[in-house]
Design a protein around this motif. Sequence first.
Motif, PDB file in Angstrom:
ATOM      1  N   TYR A  73      57.809  67.423  32.196  1.00 40.62           N
ATOM      2  CA  TYR A  73      57.699  67.036  33.460  1.00 40.62           C
ATOM      3  C   TYR A  73      58.231  68.272  34.295  1.00 40.62           C
ATOM      4  CZ  TYR A  73      57.956  62.462  31.535  1.00 40.62           C
ATOM      5  OH  TYR A  73      57.513  61.194  30.882  1.00 40.62           O
ATOM      6  N   LEU A  74      57.883  68.475  35.494  1.00 42.46           N
ATOM      7  CA  LEU A  74      58.001  69.400  36.450  1.00 42.46           C
ATOM      8  C   LEU A  74      58.660  68.547  37.692  1.00 42.46           C
ATOM      9  CD1 LEU A  74      58.396  72.262  37.122  1.00 42.46           C
ATOM     10  CD2 LEU A  74      56.043  72.186  38.260  1.00 42.46           C
ATOM     11  N   SER A  75      59.739  68.881  38.245  1.00 41.89           N
ATOM     12  CA  SER A  75      60.324  67.985  39.319  1.00 41.89           C
ATOM     13  C   SER A  75      60.345  68.642  40.780  1.00 41.89           C
ATOM     14  CB  SER A  75      61.892  67.415  39.139  1.00 41.89           C
ATOM     15  OG  SER A  75      61.658  66.565  38.001  1.00 41.89           O
ATOM     16  N   LEU A 100      55.864  65.661  38.204  1.00 42.21           N
ATOM     17  CA  LEU A 100      54.668  65.693  37.484  1.00 42.21           C
ATOM     18  C   LEU A 100      54.675  65.687  36.117  1.00 42.21           C
ATOM     19  CD1 LEU A 100      53.314  68.610  39.835  1.00 42.21           C
ATOM     20  CD2 LEU A 100      53.258  65.916  40.363  1.00 42.21           C
ATOM     21  N   MET A 101      53.924  64.916  35.585  1.00 41.13           N
ATOM     22  CA  MET A 101      54.078  64.548  33.701  1.00 41.13           C
ATOM     23  C   MET A 101      52.635  65.329  33.290  1.00 41.13           C
ATOM     24  SD  MET A 101      53.747  61.430  31.184  1.00 41.13           S
ATOM     25  CE  MET A 101      52.435  61.328  31.219  1.00 41.13           C
ATOM     26  N   THR A 102      52.605  66.262  32.545  1.00 39.45           N
ATOM     27  CA  THR A 102      51.654  66.570  31.457  1.00 39.45           C
ATOM     28  C   THR A 102      52.015  66.753  30.057  1.00 39.45           C
ATOM     29  OG1 THR A 102      50.114  68.539  31.400  1.00 39.45           O
ATOM     30  CG2 THR A 102      52.551  69.269  32.030  1.00 39.45           C
ATOM     31  N   ARG A 103      50.759  66.976  29.298  1.00 40.86           N
ATOM     32  CA  ARG A 103      51.278  67.100  27.990  1.00 40.86           C
ATOM     33  C   ARG A 103      50.816  68.431  27.477  1.00 40.86           C
ATOM     34  NH1 ARG A 103      52.793  62.051  25.776  1.00 40.86           N
ATOM     35  NH2 ARG A 103      52.201  60.444  27.075  1.00 40.86           N
ATOM     36  N   ASN A 104      50.274  69.167  28.270  1.00 48.31           N
ATOM     37  CA  ASN A 104      49.676  70.494  28.121  1.00 48.31           C
ATOM     38  C   ASN A 104      50.573  71.562  28.405  1.00 48.31           C
ATOM     39  OD1 ASN A 104      48.037  72.886  27.953  1.00 48.31           O
ATOM     40  ND2 ASN A 104      46.481  71.819  28.728  1.00 48.31           N
ATOM     41  N   ILE A 105      51.059  72.442  27.446  1.00 46.43           N
ATOM     42  CA  ILE A 105      51.920  73.374  27.760  1.00 46.43           C
ATOM     43  C   ILE A 105      51.779  74.338  28.643  1.00 46.43           C
ATOM     44  CG2 ILE A 105      51.850  75.177  25.912  1.00 46.43           C
ATOM     45  CD1 ILE A 105      55.099  73.314  26.953  1.00 46.43           C
ATOM     46  N   LEU A 111      51.648  75.116  36.279  1.00 45.02           N
ATOM     47  CA  LEU A 111      52.573  74.390  37.550  1.00 45.02           C
ATOM     48  C   LEU A 111      53.753  75.016  37.837  1.00 45.02           C
ATOM     49  CD1 LEU A 111      52.334  70.607  35.873  1.00 45.02           C
ATOM     50  CD2 LEU A 111      51.217  71.674  37.977  1.00 45.02           C
ATOM     51  N   LYS A 112      54.524  75.486  36.884  1.00 46.29           N
ATOM     52  CA  LYS A 112      55.552  76.179  37.188  1.00 46.29           C
ATOM     53  C   LYS A 112      55.598  77.579  38.464  1.00 46.29           C
ATOM     54  CE  LYS A 112      58.619  74.785  33.421  1.00 46.29           C
ATOM     55  NZ  LYS A 112      59.284  75.206  32.365  1.00 46.29           N
ATOM     56  N   SER A 113      54.380  78.254  37.757  1.00 46.22           N
ATOM     57  CA  SER A 113      54.077  79.607  38.429  1.00 46.22           C
ATOM     58  C   SER A 113      53.432  79.369  39.710  1.00 46.22           C
ATOM     59  CB  SER A 113      53.178  80.334  37.466  1.00 46.22           C
ATOM     60  OG  SER A 113      51.957  79.794  37.485  1.00 46.22           O
ATOM     61  N   ASN A 114      53.246  78.142  40.137  1.00 47.54           N
ATOM     62  CA  ASN A 114      52.211  77.732  41.267  1.00 47.54           C
ATOM     63  C   ASN A 114      53.177  76.796  42.097  1.00 47.54           C
ATOM     64  OD1 ASN A 114      49.795  79.282  41.177  1.00 47.54           O
ATOM     65  ND2 ASN A 114      49.627  78.642  39.505  1.00 47.54           N
ATOM     66  N   GLN A 115      54.184  76.693  41.992  1.00 52.58           N
ATOM     67  CA  GLN A 115      55.239  75.430  42.450  1.00 52.58           C
ATOM     68  C   GLN A 115      55.091  75.548  44.253  1.00 52.58           C
ATOM     69  OE1 GLN A 115      59.166  76.069  40.784  1.00 52.58           O
ATOM     70  NE2 GLN A 115      59.024  73.997  40.091  1.00 52.58           N
ATOM     71  N   PRO A 116      54.959  76.630  44.845  1.00 56.09           N
ATOM     72  CA  PRO A 116      55.069  76.641  46.448  1.00 56.09           C
ATOM     73  C   PRO A 116      53.628  76.141  46.773  1.00 56.09           C
ATOM     74  CG  PRO A 116      55.779  78.676  45.580  1.00 56.09           C
ATOM     75  CD  PRO A 116      55.526  78.032  44.352  1.00 56.09           C
ATOM     76  N   VAL A 117      52.520  76.408  46.146  1.00 53.11           N
ATOM     77  CA  VAL A 117      51.394  75.820  46.403  1.00 53.11           C
ATOM     78  C   VAL A 117      51.237  74.293  46.319  1.00 53.11           C
ATOM     79  CG1 VAL A 117      48.718  76.201  45.933  1.00 53.11           C
ATOM     80  CG2 VAL A 117      50.143  78.252  45.892  1.00 53.11           C
ATOM     81  N   LEU A 157      43.826  75.995  41.214  1.00 55.68           N
ATOM     82  CA  LEU A 157      44.500  75.713  40.199  1.00 55.68           C
ATOM     83  C   LEU A 157      43.780  75.058  38.955  1.00 55.68           C
ATOM     84  CD1 LEU A 157      47.685  74.732  41.744  1.00 55.68           C
ATOM     85  CD2 LEU A 157      47.204  77.231  40.915  1.00 55.68           C
ATOM     86  N   SER A 158      43.167  75.694  37.926  1.00 51.08           N
ATOM     87  CA  SER A 158      42.057  75.255  37.021  1.00 51.08           C
ATOM     88  C   SER A 158      42.874  74.170  36.131  1.00 51.08           C
ATOM     89  CB  SER A 158      41.400  76.391  36.154  1.00 51.08           C
ATOM     90  OG  SER A 158      42.382  76.957  35.376  1.00 51.08           O
ATOM     91  N   LEU A 159      44.117  74.561  35.509  1.00 52.32           N
ATOM     92  CA  LEU A 159      44.723  73.535  34.795  1.00 52.32           C
ATOM     93  C   LEU A 159      45.356  72.439  35.158  1.00 52.32           C
ATOM     94  CD1 LEU A 159      46.370  75.992  32.182  1.00 52.32           C
ATOM     95  CD2 LEU A 159      44.420  74.790  31.541  1.00 52.32           C
ATOM     96  N   ILE A 160      45.374  72.384  36.431  1.00 53.96           N
ATOM     97  CA  ILE A 160      46.260  71.311  37.220  1.00 53.96           C
ATOM     98  C   ILE A 160      45.460  69.593  36.709  1.00 53.96           C
ATOM     99  CG2 ILE A 160      46.557  70.173  39.526  1.00 53.96           C
ATOM    100  CD1 ILE A 160      48.123  72.745  38.646  1.00 53.96           C
ATOM    101  N   LYS A 161      44.459  69.695  36.483  1.00 49.48           N
ATOM    102  CA  LYS A 161      43.657  68.624  35.796  1.00 49.48           C
ATOM    103  C   LYS A 161      44.310  68.121  34.614  1.00 49.48           C
ATOM    104  CE  LYS A 161      39.707  68.417  38.120  1.00 49.48           C
ATOM    105  NZ  LYS A 161      39.708  67.986  39.545  1.00 49.48           N
ATOM    106  N   GLY A 162      45.232  68.797  33.791  1.00 51.96           N
ATOM    107  CA  GLY A 162      46.131  68.295  32.933  1.00 51.96           C
ATOM    108  C   GLY A 162      47.333  67.650  33.225  1.00 51.96           C
TER     109      GLY A 162
END
Length: 174
Positions: A73-75, A100-105, A111-117, A157-162
């Motif tokens: 999770y990323l809050s 936000l919940m993901t199972r993909n590390i 997500l963490k590196s693009n938090q402002p976006v 953000l290509s991996l956001i689909k995760g």
Amino acid sequence: MNMKTDDDDRTIKNRACAQWPEAQRGKADRPVLVLAVVVMLAIAGGAAYWLSREDDHSLSSASTAALTGPAHYLSFKDMVVNLVNNETYELHYMQLSVSLMTRNIQCLEQLKSNQPVILNAMLGQLSSWTFQEVIVPEKREELRNKLLDTVHHTTGLSLIKGVEDVFITNMVIQ
């Protein structure tokens, strides 16, 4: 049909055909033929792409394996947005925390590196909500799904689909 024979004893079935030059009888126009081949190749290529691409809703074996892993999770805490009451035009405020919940590390790292976006995209979606929408509990599920769609469609953000789900963990409306 008027049937005639020419000098070589060939049957000419149509007077219009007899008027064509000898070189063009029975031959297709080359540019039309080339164009038809190009169109067929384009259709075949499109069909191959369509069938080979991974659909957003289908799960490949790699993504199925990722779904069995632990959830990460990323809050985003204490976001504050203005809500307009369309009936009285009074200004209301909403304080909101979202996870936000993901199972993909790899997705979590992106997500963490693009938090402002992501925060900017979510605040843009949240600020379009009205007081009447957030006050009704049945509408909140629809709004939560809109947040998930916003995260999925964040540009670049290509991996956001995760991201599998969005949870509203705190909501205060004033």
